[in-house]
Design an enzyme around this catalytic site. Structure first.
Site: not given
Ligand code: URA
Length: 252
Positions: A110
């Protein structure tokens, strides 16, 4: 291989551009300009410079990036800068037969997640690392909004149902590192998985950092925004990584 062909494979531009770089004396090998552009150059361990910038020959590119917060893993980001802007242009321009040009991230993090991200131009490697058969374990350091209690840890290990799939997802390992800190190992990679799992047990992720993929840990000396080539033995260890041997642990 001729030097202009080498430059082409490494992403320094079209064949015509690469021939021009050589002809104009912008390329050196072992500190010396190219005397015979038609000569065969040994690629094994080759280091060269293009317009003063040093480069190592890699038949296939495998690298790690310390993803900083506020970057998107997409080539066409919507709000934040793309992680690809952190890489030198040859890595983004490497030709790839029939596939997308340049290196690609193996999975996505993310925008606000930091940590270890792998990139490569080896399509088979991307496929293998993402294949559910291999279950490569990934370790996330999670900072939560509310103190984590034992029942939340137990539920993360037992499995929680996320809204888009009736099949429960579970943490392969879960280690408490403080009242608001949890080290969580997952062997799959669903969209926003860590955030959704923590929400499913009534908590909330405040910060998320990926510290490890398989046997490969993010090195302490690689600052956010920096990348480095993977060593052949690291690529090999990742190829052989499997999650099935994981032991579930809960520790305070
Ligand atoms: N899980 C999440 O919620 N975000 C990420 O970036 C990676 C794993």
């Amino acid at each position: 291989m001729r030097i202009e062909e080498i430059l082409y494979t490494q992403g320094f531009g079209t064949r015509r551009v690469c021939a021009g770089l050589v002809q104009q004396g912008f390329v050196t090998v072992s500190g010396s300009p190219i005397e015979d552009p038609g000569a065969d150059v040994e690629t094994e361990g080759l280091r060269f410079t293009v317009q003063g910038a040093e480069w190592e020959y890699h038949e296939k590119a495998y690298l790690m990036l310390h993803k900083p917060a506020g970057t998107e893993c997409s080539q066409k980001p919507s709000t934040y800068p793309s992680i690809y802007t952190l890489l030198p242009s040859p890595l983004r321009l490497r030709p790839n037969k029939g596939a997308v040009q340049g290196v690609q991230a193996i999975g996505r993090l993310d925008q606000d997640t930091t940590g270890l991200l792998l990139l490569t131009d080896d399509g088979q490697f991307i496929h293998r690392m993402g294949s559910p058969k291999h279950h490569v374990p990934k370790v996330y350091e999670v900072t939560t909004k509310h103190p984590i209690d034992d029942s939340q840890v137990a539920r993360l290990l037992a499995g929680v149902v996320l809204d888009d799939d009736p099949k429960p997802v579970r943490a392969a390992a879960c280690e408490l590192a403080g009242p608001l800190h949890l080290s969580l190992t997952l062997t799959e990679g669903k969209y926003h998985q860590v955030k959704r799992m923590l929400a499913a047990v009534g908590n909330r992720v405040e910060a998320l950092h990926r510290s490890r993929i398989g046997m490969l840990a993010l090195p302490d000396d690689l600052p956010p925004g920096q990348w480095r080539w993977l060593r052949p033995e690291e690529v090999e260890a990742l190829r052989n990584a499997r999650g099935s041997h994981l032991v579930v642990t809960v520790a305070r």
